[in-house]
Design a protein around this motif. Structure first.
Motif, PDB file in Angstrom:
ATOM      1  N   THR A  64       0.862  -1.177   0.000  1.00  0.00           N
ATOM      2  CA  THR A  64       0.000   0.000   0.000  1.00  0.00           C
ATOM      3  C   THR A  64       0.897   1.225   0.000  1.00  0.00           C
ATOM      4  O   THR A  64       2.050   1.146   0.432  1.00  0.00           O
ATOM      5  CB  THR A  64      -0.908   0.029   1.239  1.00  0.00           C
ATOM      6  OG1 THR A  64      -1.677   1.233   1.213  1.00  0.00           O
ATOM      7  CG2 THR A  64      -0.099   0.013   2.536  1.00  0.00           C
ATOM      8  N   SER A  65       0.351   2.344  -0.426  1.00  0.00           N
ATOM      9  CA  SER A  65       1.151   3.571  -0.372  1.00  0.00           C
ATOM     10  C   SER A  65       1.008   4.284   0.967  1.00  0.00           C
ATOM     11  O   SER A  65       1.759   5.197   1.277  1.00  0.00           O
ATOM     12  CB  SER A  65       0.724   4.523  -1.497  1.00  0.00           C
ATOM     13  OG  SER A  65      -0.642   4.867  -1.337  1.00  0.00           O
ATOM     14  N   ASP A  66       0.057   3.851   1.791  1.00  0.00           N
ATOM     15  CA  ASP A  66      -0.272   4.577   3.018  1.00  0.00           C
ATOM     16  C   ASP A  66       0.904   4.704   3.980  1.00  0.00           C
ATOM     17  O   ASP A  66       1.023   5.661   4.722  1.00  0.00           O
ATOM     18  CB  ASP A  66      -1.393   3.861   3.788  1.00  0.00           C
ATOM     19  CG  ASP A  66      -2.706   3.889   3.047  1.00  0.00           C
ATOM     20  OD1 ASP A  66      -2.739   4.474   1.964  1.00  0.00           O
ATOM     21  OD2 ASP A  66      -3.676   3.324   3.559  1.00  0.00           O
ATOM     22  N   PHE A  67       1.701   3.669   4.029  1.00  0.00           N
ATOM     23  CA  PHE A  67       2.830   3.641   4.971  1.00  0.00           C
ATOM     24  C   PHE A  67       3.800   2.589   4.462  1.00  0.00           C
ATOM     25  O   PHE A  67       3.495   1.868   3.506  1.00  0.00           O
ATOM     26  CB  PHE A  67       2.364   3.310   6.387  1.00  0.00           C
ATOM     27  CG  PHE A  67       1.722   1.946   6.525  1.00  0.00           C
ATOM     28  CD1 PHE A  67       2.453   0.861   6.983  1.00  0.00           C
ATOM     29  CD2 PHE A  67       0.395   1.755   6.192  1.00  0.00           C
ATOM     30  CE1 PHE A  67       1.871  -0.385   7.083  1.00  0.00           C
ATOM     31  CE2 PHE A  67      -0.201   0.507   6.302  1.00  0.00           C
ATOM     32  CZ  PHE A  67       0.545  -0.577   6.761  1.00  0.00           C
ATOM     33  N   GLN A  68       4.957   2.510   5.097  1.00  0.00           N
ATOM     34  CA  GLN A  68       5.949   1.554   4.620  1.00  0.00           C
ATOM     35  C   GLN A  68       5.650   0.170   5.180  1.00  0.00           C
ATOM     36  O   GLN A  68       5.944  -0.127   6.328  1.00  0.00           O
ATOM     37  CB  GLN A  68       7.368   1.977   5.026  1.00  0.00           C
ATOM     38  CG  GLN A  68       8.440   1.089   4.404  1.00  0.00           C
ATOM     39  CD  GLN A  68       8.361   1.095   2.881  1.00  0.00           C
ATOM     40  OE1 GLN A  68       8.406   2.147   2.259  1.00  0.00           O
ATOM     41  NE2 GLN A  68       8.214  -0.075   2.269  1.00  0.00           N
ATOM     42  N   THR A  70       6.491  -3.734   5.171  1.00  0.00           N
ATOM     43  CA  THR A  70       7.752  -4.432   4.924  1.00  0.00           C
ATOM     44  C   THR A  70       7.476  -5.881   4.565  1.00  0.00           C
ATOM     45  O   THR A  70       6.571  -6.508   5.109  1.00  0.00           O
ATOM     46  CB  THR A  70       8.650  -4.368   6.165  1.00  0.00           C
ATOM     47  OG1 THR A  70       7.888  -4.738   7.305  1.00  0.00           O
ATOM     48  CG2 THR A  70       9.203  -2.977   6.361  1.00  0.00           C
ATOM     49  N   HIS A  71       8.277  -6.411   3.669  1.00  0.00           N
ATOM     50  CA  HIS A  71       8.238  -7.837   3.306  1.00  0.00           C
ATOM     51  C   HIS A  71       6.826  -8.241   2.886  1.00  0.00           C
ATOM     52  O   HIS A  71       6.242  -9.159   3.459  1.00  0.00           O
ATOM     53  CB  HIS A  71       8.746  -8.692   4.473  1.00  0.00           C
ATOM     54  CG  HIS A  71      10.032  -8.195   5.032  1.00  0.00           C
ATOM     55  ND1 HIS A  71      11.231  -8.343   4.374  1.00  0.00           N
ATOM     56  CD2 HIS A  71      10.312  -7.510   6.161  1.00  0.00           C
ATOM     57  CE1 HIS A  71      12.199  -7.781   5.079  1.00  0.00           C
ATOM     58  NE2 HIS A  71      11.666  -7.263   6.165  1.00  0.00           N
ATOM     59  N   ILE A 259      -1.281 -10.300   7.893  1.00  0.00           N
ATOM     60  CA  ILE A 259       0.060 -10.147   7.333  1.00  0.00           C
ATOM     61  C   ILE A 259      -0.058  -9.717   5.877  1.00  0.00           C
ATOM     62  O   ILE A 259      -0.933 -10.206   5.196  1.00  0.00           O
ATOM     63  CB  ILE A 259       0.843 -11.485   7.468  1.00  0.00           C
ATOM     64  CG1 ILE A 259       2.321 -11.290   7.104  1.00  0.00           C
ATOM     65  CG2 ILE A 259       0.242 -12.591   6.618  1.00  0.00           C
ATOM     66  CD1 ILE A 259       3.179 -12.529   7.342  1.00  0.00           C
ATOM     67  N   PRO A 260       0.723  -8.803   5.342  1.00  0.00           N
ATOM     68  CA  PRO A 260       1.853  -8.101   5.944  1.00  0.00           C
ATOM     69  C   PRO A 260       1.515  -6.705   6.477  1.00  0.00           C
ATOM     70  O   PRO A 260       2.437  -5.939   6.746  1.00  0.00           O
ATOM     71  CB  PRO A 260       2.806  -7.984   4.767  1.00  0.00           C
ATOM     72  CG  PRO A 260       1.889  -7.789   3.584  1.00  0.00           C
ATOM     73  CD  PRO A 260       0.659  -8.592   3.882  1.00  0.00           C
ATOM     74  N   PHE A 261       0.218  -6.374   6.612  1.00  0.00           N
ATOM     75  CA  PHE A 261      -0.093  -5.137   7.343  1.00  0.00           C
ATOM     76  C   PHE A 261       0.570  -5.202   8.722  1.00  0.00           C
ATOM     77  O   PHE A 261       1.147  -4.224   9.190  1.00  0.00           O
ATOM     78  CB  PHE A 261      -1.603  -4.981   7.530  1.00  0.00           C
ATOM     79  CG  PHE A 261      -2.293  -4.390   6.337  1.00  0.00           C
ATOM     80  CD1 PHE A 261      -2.169  -3.045   6.053  1.00  0.00           C
ATOM     81  CD2 PHE A 261      -3.051  -5.178   5.508  1.00  0.00           C
ATOM     82  CE1 PHE A 261      -2.805  -2.490   4.957  1.00  0.00           C
ATOM     83  CE2 PHE A 261      -3.693  -4.635   4.410  1.00  0.00           C
ATOM     84  CZ  PHE A 261      -3.569  -3.291   4.129  1.00  0.00           C
ATOM     85  N   TYR A 262       0.372  -6.342   9.362  1.00  0.00           N
ATOM     86  CA  TYR A 262       1.056  -6.654  10.608  1.00  0.00           C
ATOM     87  C   TYR A 262       1.913  -7.894  10.372  1.00  0.00           C
ATOM     88  O   TYR A 262       1.644  -8.683   9.480  1.00  0.00           O
ATOM     89  CB  TYR A 262       0.081  -7.033  11.720  1.00  0.00           C
ATOM     90  CG  TYR A 262      -0.983  -6.052  12.052  1.00  0.00           C
ATOM     91  CD1 TYR A 262      -0.764  -5.053  12.997  1.00  0.00           C
ATOM     92  CD2 TYR A 262      -2.230  -6.142  11.464  1.00  0.00           C
ATOM     93  CE1 TYR A 262      -1.773  -4.171  13.328  1.00  0.00           C
ATOM     94  CE2 TYR A 262      -3.243  -5.268  11.803  1.00  0.00           C
ATOM     95  CZ  TYR A 262      -3.008  -4.277  12.724  1.00  0.00           C
ATOM     96  OH  TYR A 262      -4.000  -3.411  13.060  1.00  0.00           O
ATOM     97  N   ASP A 263       2.872  -8.063  11.243  1.00  0.00           N
ATOM     98  CA  ASP A 263       3.525  -9.357  11.330  1.00  0.00           C
ATOM     99  C   ASP A 263       2.470 -10.350  11.801  1.00  0.00           C
ATOM    100  O   ASP A 263       1.437  -9.959  12.364  1.00  0.00           O
ATOM    101  CB  ASP A 263       4.673  -9.293  12.345  1.00  0.00           C
ATOM    102  CG  ASP A 263       5.755 -10.313  12.042  1.00  0.00           C
ATOM    103  OD1 ASP A 263       5.398 -11.447  11.660  1.00  0.00           O
ATOM    104  OD2 ASP A 263       6.933  -9.982  12.190  1.00  0.00           O
TER     105      ASP A 263
ATOM    106  N   ARG B 167       8.421   5.326   8.145  1.00  0.00           N
ATOM    107  CA  ARG B 167       8.896   6.478   7.358  1.00  0.00           C
ATOM    108  C   ARG B 167       9.169   7.690   8.239  1.00  0.00           C
ATOM    109  O   ARG B 167       9.886   8.600   7.841  1.00  0.00           O
ATOM    110  CB  ARG B 167       7.882   6.814   6.257  1.00  0.00           C
ATOM    111  CG  ARG B 167       7.866   5.768   5.157  1.00  0.00           C
ATOM    112  CD  ARG B 167       6.775   5.982   4.153  1.00  0.00           C
ATOM    113  NE  ARG B 167       6.760   4.889   3.170  1.00  0.00           N
ATOM    114  CZ  ARG B 167       5.715   4.554   2.444  1.00  0.00           C
ATOM    115  NH1 ARG B 167       4.587   5.223   2.545  1.00  0.00           N
ATOM    116  NH2 ARG B 167       5.785   3.556   1.595  1.00  0.00           N
ATOM    117  N   LEU B 187       4.647  -3.484  14.970  1.00  0.00           N
ATOM    118  CA  LEU B 187       4.248  -4.796  14.457  1.00  0.00           C
ATOM    119  C   LEU B 187       4.424  -4.946  12.955  1.00  0.00           C
ATOM    120  O   LEU B 187       3.749  -5.751  12.320  1.00  0.00           O
ATOM    121  CB  LEU B 187       2.783  -5.069  14.838  1.00  0.00           C
ATOM    122  CG  LEU B 187       2.523  -5.185  16.339  1.00  0.00           C
ATOM    123  CD1 LEU B 187       1.029  -5.300  16.612  1.00  0.00           C
ATOM    124  CD2 LEU B 187       3.252  -6.379  16.918  1.00  0.00           C
TER     125      LEU B 187
END
Lengths: 295, 249
Positions: A64-68, A70-71, A259-263, B167, B187
């Motif tokens: 998503t572009s909203d936030f970074q 990861t993975h 996942i992957p919004f959250y782990d 960020r 998280l």
């Protein structure tokens, strides 16, 4: 300093924690984790044992572009499942939800082939686009259901434009995972459940949020046999899993991580270490998903 | 087996304690036992939601004779004679074994800038008392950056930064060596491993936000992470022990 009453003196007898009758691992000790508990590996930081089927009913791939995030690639999501001993997950594309529904679905088609040992797919459906070859997607055994994210598609779960998809799901006994962030979403899901009894409906995020939201979740699950809830948004307090199991039963709750919004580690660990029996944990962690998704 | 020190716990009832949630000190200790949490930094909910001084007093009572709780006081800048002056706060903290403070600028409605908080934060810096602050108590990430820059001698611990933080958080950590981060709600997928891989593991302190948030979830996130055992231990307890051992009251 002035002497003031302690909190224990101020509290009413009803303010004790909600303690379950059912002990962990069948022992009489409510809280003590023992070596044969499903949660034992979590305390040791070890992968889950092979004999426990764990399936993530609410997972995603892509960015998503909203936030970074990861993975977020399919390979990275699947890799985490392998490392933790999670048997698999059913994913929808964040791209389908946030931007281009068709492109995201095609990428899921590719992802479930490339990560075939771990990933299954949801077809994300949009009320704005009925020009979808549903037969083509669901002829592929890797696609196990539909994903409805009405909020991002600027709609509502009871939008009649979704009926096109609900009717197909009902005719083919396909489950539908809903993003359900507000109490009204569960009200709408209950309406869908009444009209389409042959599809199984999963209230995403349903088990962990506010009291008001959970009241509607509980009502929907109790009233309709084809409605379930999942555990995503699991930073909720300790005791939340046990509480909702008391309300709706372990047969109706599914492990989902978002996942992957959250782990996924925090929620799978929290469910695995909850004060529930191993039988209840097995149902929540994977056996319910196995039945719903026909795995 | 990792030794855990949880740097973000509370004692006392909250305004929105939820069904089935832990509400007693004994239940919190029981949960700490499950995850081998040796000690927990705790503040009192009455300090947060009602009255800093009363909550601090309640905290002393509730944690008396229990060395597993590391006492944390809520502090606020002096206003006439209504609240202690910085030297009075610090003297009382020393007397009562309080080794960190918590700031609630949004809840209490005060500025963190020098005109309001300069005396208080300078006094804390002199004694190397770390000041904990939740992201939700700050107006913005820029406010966090300004805080760290305006008070370079202070040590700040950001609590509950959330999973959407990278960020903002990473450049602030890289710019401000006086900032540490508590891990509850941090998280992102493989986020702890990523932060360590980029040299920021020394700035992470294990915390849960319990009982409002889940200790089991926070502990699972660390225990099941890809980090080597030594790296996990640094986050689990070593960083917190170092930070708190340097307090000189």
């Amino acid at each position: 300093m002035n002497q003031v009453p302690s909190n224990s003196e101020l509290r009413t007898p009803n303010s004790e924690p909600n303690r379950r009758e059912t002990p962990c691992c069948g022992t009489s000790d409510f809280r003590l984790p023992t070596s044969d508990c499903i949660g034992a590996n979590v305390y040791e930081g070890l992968p889950f044992p092979d004999d426990v089927f764990i399936f993530d009913i609410h997972a995603h791939v892509h960015q998503t572009s909203d936030f970074q995030m990861t993975h977020a690639s399919p390979a990275e999501v699947a890799a985490t499942m392998r490392k933790l001993g999670i048997d698999g997950g059913c994913v929808s594309s964040i791209l389908s939800i946030h931007a281009d529904c068709r492109l995201g679905n095609e990428l899921v088609r590719q992802a479930v082939r490339e990560q075939a040992d771990k990933l299954f797919g949801y077809l994300t459906v949009s009320p704005h686009d009925h020009d979808v070859d549903l037969d083509s997607f669901f002829a592929d055994p890797k696609f196990r259901g539909m994903k409805v994210h009405a909020a991002f598609h600027r709609s509502a779960i009871n939008d009649p434009r979704y009926d096109f998809f609900y009717e197909y799901a009902d005719a083919h006994a396909l489950p539908i995972l809903f993003h359900a962030w507000e109490a009204i979403d569960s009200v709408h899901i209950a309406q869908v459940a009444a009209r389409f009894p042959h599809t199984k409906l999963i209230i995403g995020h349903g088990a962990m949020r506010t009291w008001e939201i959970k009241q509607e979740v509980i009502k929907a699950v109790r009233r309709y046999d084809n409605v379930f809830a999942d555990t995503t948004v699991s930073v909720a307090y300790d005791g939340a899993v046990e509480w909702i199991v008391n309300e709706i039963g372990a047969d109706r709750l599914c492990y989902g991580s978002d996942i992957p919004f959250y782990d996924c580690r925090h929620v799978v660990g929290k469910v695995a270490t909850a004060k529930l029996t191993d039988e209840e944990k097995r149902k929540i962690l994977g056996e319910n998903a196995r039945a719903i998704l026909n795995l | 087996m990792l030794r855990l020190i949880d740097v973000n716990c509370r004692i006392g009832a909250g305004p929105a304690d939820r069904e089935g949630s832990i509400r007693t000190k004994e239940a919190l200790l029981s949960l700490m036992d499950d995850f081998h949490v040796e000690k927990a930094v705790v503040f009192h909910t009455v300090s947060q939601y009602s009255d800093a001084v009363l909550g601090n007093e309640l905290l002393l009572q509730e944690t008396e004779n229990d060395p597993r709780f590391l006492r944390q006081w809520a502090v606020q800048p002096a206003l006439w004679e209504l609240y202690p002056r910085p030297d009075e706060w610090l003297a009382q903290m020393k007397e009562n074994g309080v080794c960190s403070v918590r700031l609630f600028p949004k809840q209490y409605g005060h500025s963190l800038r020098r005109y309001a908080c300069g005396d208080l934060l300078d006094a804390l810096a002199e004694c190397r008392v770390p000041a904990f602050i939740s992201l939700d108590q700050l107006a913005s990430w820029d406010a966090l950056y300004d805080l760290c820059q305006d008070y370079p001698a202070n040590r700040f611990v950001l609590c509950s930064p959330g999973y959407r933080c990278l960020r903002y958080l990473v450049p602030i950590l890289e710019s401000c060596s006086n900032l540490f981060v508590e891990t509850s709600n941090l998280l992102m997928h493989d986020g702890l491993s990523d932060l360590c891989r980029h040299g920021l593991g020394g700035r992470l302190l294990f915390g849960s936000g319990a009982p409002e948030a889940s200790l089991a979830a926070a502990a699972s996130q660390l225990l099941l992470s890809d980090l080597a055992e030594e790296e996990k231990q640094i986050i689990a307890a070593n960083n917190a022990e170092k930070l708190l051992s340097e307090v000189a009251l």
